[in-house]
Design an enzyme around this catalytic site. Structure first.
Site, mmCIF file in Angstrom:
data_model
loop_
_atom_site.group_PDB
_atom_site.id
_atom_site.type_symbol
_atom_site.label_atom_id
_atom_site.label_comp_id
_atom_site.label_asym_id
_atom_site.label_seq_id
_atom_site.Cartn_x
_atom_site.Cartn_y
_atom_site.Cartn_z
ATOM 1 N N THR A 217 -5.051 7.244 -7.151
ATOM 2 C CA THR A 217 -4.684 6.113 -8.012
ATOM 3 C C THR A 217 -3.308 6.323 -8.644
ATOM 4 O O THR A 217 -2.679 5.357 -9.059
ATOM 5 C CB THR A 217 -5.717 5.955 -9.152
ATOM 6 O OG1 THR A 217 -6.026 7.255 -9.662
ATOM 7 C CG2 THR A 217 -6.989 5.297 -8.663
ATOM 8 N N ASP A 218 -2.831 7.569 -8.702
ATOM 9 C CA ASP A 218 -1.573 7.800 -9.440
ATOM 10 C C ASP A 218 -0.391 7.069 -8.803
ATOM 11 O O ASP A 218 0.426 6.472 -9.492
ATOM 12 C CB ASP A 218 -1.282 9.299 -9.677
ATOM 13 C CG ASP A 218 -1.116 10.154 -8.430
ATOM 14 O OD1 ASP A 218 -1.388 9.662 -7.308
ATOM 15 O OD2 ASP A 218 -0.718 11.334 -8.569
ATOM 16 N N LEU B 236 -5.808 22.464 -5.354
ATOM 17 C CA LEU B 236 -5.832 22.785 -6.791
ATOM 18 C C LEU B 236 -4.410 22.897 -7.356
ATOM 19 O O LEU B 236 -4.181 23.497 -8.397
ATOM 20 C CB LEU B 236 -6.623 24.079 -7.044
ATOM 21 C CG LEU B 236 -8.103 24.012 -6.627
ATOM 22 C CD1 LEU B 236 -8.788 25.366 -6.833
ATOM 23 C CD2 LEU B 236 -8.867 22.932 -7.394
ATOM 24 N N GLU C 184 9.535 17.848 -5.533
ATOM 25 C CA GLU C 184 8.556 17.833 -4.434
ATOM 26 C C GLU C 184 8.842 16.677 -3.472
ATOM 27 O O GLU C 184 8.782 16.818 -2.259
ATOM 28 C CB GLU C 184 7.131 17.740 -4.989
ATOM 29 C CG GLU C 184 6.082 17.699 -3.904
ATOM 30 C CD GLU C 184 4.885 18.614 -4.135
ATOM 31 O OE1 GLU C 184 4.854 19.344 -5.124
ATOM 32 O OE2 GLU C 184 3.981 18.578 -3.295
ATOM 33 N N ASP D 133 -0.280 15.881 -10.676
ATOM 34 C CA ASP D 133 -0.390 17.343 -10.660
ATOM 35 C C ASP D 133 0.615 18.016 -11.595
ATOM 36 O O ASP D 133 0.264 18.906 -12.375
ATOM 37 C CB ASP D 133 -0.189 17.883 -9.237
ATOM 38 C CG ASP D 133 -1.076 17.172 -8.234
ATOM 39 O OD1 ASP D 133 -2.047 16.528 -8.661
ATOM 40 O OD2 ASP D 133 -0.796 17.249 -7.021
HETATM 41 C C1 GLA Z 1 -2.285 14.971 -4.362
HETATM 42 C C2 GLA Z 1 -1.030 14.400 -4.994
HETATM 43 C C3 GLA Z 1 -1.364 13.665 -6.299
HETATM 44 C C4 GLA Z 1 -2.486 12.645 -6.079
HETATM 45 C C5 GLA Z 1 -3.670 13.279 -5.340
HETATM 46 C C6 GLA Z 1 -4.728 12.288 -4.960
HETATM 47 O O1 GLA Z 1 -2.809 15.981 -5.189
HETATM 48 O O2 GLA Z 1 -0.109 15.427 -5.271
HETATM 49 O O3 GLA Z 1 -0.219 13.059 -6.799
HETATM 50 O O4 GLA Z 1 -2.015 11.519 -5.399
HETATM 51 O O5 GLA Z 1 -3.251 13.952 -4.158
HETATM 52 O O6 GLA Z 1 -5.335 11.751 -6.088
#
Ligand code: GLA
Length: 392
Positions: free
Chosen positions: A38-39, A127, A162, A174
């Site tokens: 969703t981000d 993670l 990134e 993250d």
């Molecule tokens: C990865 C991406 C995050 C997010 C997740 C899925 O971790 O780095 O930005 O999009 O996948 O929710």
């Protein structure tokens, strides 16, 4: 994790003292409780930092050279701050170079540095060991160079690193939680306005437990980018259809989705349904946590997994197996895949007294079917990136 004195000893063995500023810093990995994929749709997420960290020790140099030693993999890299470019050879160099490049682009020239780092965050397990490496590099570089950059800004520049250097089009979650996580709190992030709230997550009766499937699939990045494109297509469709500006799937209500979904190609409709419903789940979930209603939260986690598995299609048989095994256990309120998907980890909400039994049964059950012994981590919400020690 080794203690700090030992790490300084190793540091001294590797580098000559420059007499300049030095210090030790750490940044955690994260697990996302709810709000997956969703981000990058300007939506809502609810991750927490975990008690697994990267620790970096650094000292400034009088020239533009950066030397870094990865104590885990026993590899050393060197680059000059005058010549920063994405390297094809050493992938992890890009995290450091990218972050330093982004800091310099904000108008703050950096001095070179000698660095060592060590991590206990499992790699490629979903993670966020990469985000932690970016964040700890940014913290080390900014603090040693006496730059005052706010944590939110650090999160953004790490994400740009990134995107631009590593070439992964990730969202902001993250890096954000690695910077801003707080002990005993989950972080409710509104990814459109980059606003956040801390949601208390401390209850004597409940605990978050992570299961690592140990599956790593190379298709994560390509499928991730594909999902982003599909979401964009859906958002553009609604933008033409509705009489208001639709910037992202975050702007669509469930009713609007229901009204028009028949006009969308089936796959795109499913992707949109995941994102739209997941945004609701996060908001209801935050409310439930605030009320101490862990059973509702657990139920939302279960629905999130179903949606990721069936509509967004980013789960895999091993993750589904871990979730199925978990949901058969007594004391489990919720279980779902976490992170980008196609392997990595599941996140589970448990009644504390069942943790030991859970660990035993999951290990046995998963090993029996897959032949792989999963790793299990029990972690409360941890503190975000921090200075461990600043020595001048
Ligand atoms: C990865 C991406 C995050 C997010 C997740 C899925 O971790 O780095 O930005 O999009 O996948 O929710």
């Amino acid at each position: 994790m080794q203690d700090l004195n030992k790490l300084w000893k190793i540091f001294k063995e590797k580098y000559t003292d420059t007499g300049l500023a030095k210090g030790a810093f750490s940044a955690p990995g994260r697990v996302n409780l709810i709000g997956e994929h969703t981000d990058y749709n300007d939506g809502f997420v609810l991750p927490m930092a975990i008690e697994k960290y990267i620790v970096m020790l650094g000292q400034l140099r009088n020239d533009p050279l950066v030397q870094a030693f990865d104590l885990g993999y026993k590899v050393k890299i060197k680059f000059s701050l005058d010549r920063l470019y994405p390297s094809k050879k050493d992938a992890w160099t890009n995290y450091l170079m990218g972050v330093m490049d982004e800091i310099q682009k904000t108008g703050h020239p950096l001095q070179g540095a000698n660095l060592i780092f060590i991590s206990n965050i499992p790699q490629r397990a979903g993670l966020s060991s990469s985000a932690a490496l970016e964040v700890v590099t940014a913290l080390t570089a900014t603090k040693l160079n006496l730059l005052e950059i706010k944590p939110v800004k650090i999160a953004h520049l790490c994400r740009r690193a990134e995107n631009n250097f590593v070439g992964v089009a990730c969202g902001i979650m993250d890096q954000y939680v690695s910077c801003l996580g707080k002990k005993n709190h989950a972080l409710f992030i509104n990814c459109r306005i980059n606003d956040y709230e801390l949601v208390p997550f401390k209850d004597q009766n409940y605990q978050i437990v992570i299961c690592n499937s140990k599956i790593q699939r190379g298709l994560v990045n390509s499928e991730y980018n594909k999902r982003r494109e599909e979401c964009k297509t859906a958002a553009e469709f609604f933008n033409h259809k509705l009489k208001r500006e639709i910037r992202a799937l975050r702007d669509i209500t469930i009713d609007e989705y229901r009204k028009y979904q028949g006009e969308l190609p089936k796959v795109i409709a499913r992707r949109a349904r995941h994102v739209i419903s997941e945004n609701y789940r996060v908001q209801i979930g935050v409310q439930a946590l605030r009320e101490g209603n862990f059973s509702t939260f657990g139920q939302l986690m279960i629905e999130s997994h179903q949606s990721l598995r069936d509509d967004y299609e980013v789960s895999c048989t091993e993750l589904d197996l871990l979730v199925d095994l978990a949901l058969k256990q007594e004391g489990v309120l919720g279980a779902r895949m976490t992170g980008a998907g196609f392997g990595g980890c599941t996140v589970n909400l448990l009644r504390r007294e069942y943790i030991d039994a859970f660990e035993k049964t999951i290990k046995q059950g998963y090993k029996k079917i897959t032949g792989i012994l999963p790793d299990i981590y029990v972690t409360p919400p941890a503190e975000g990136a921090k200075v461990i020690e600043l020595k001048q």
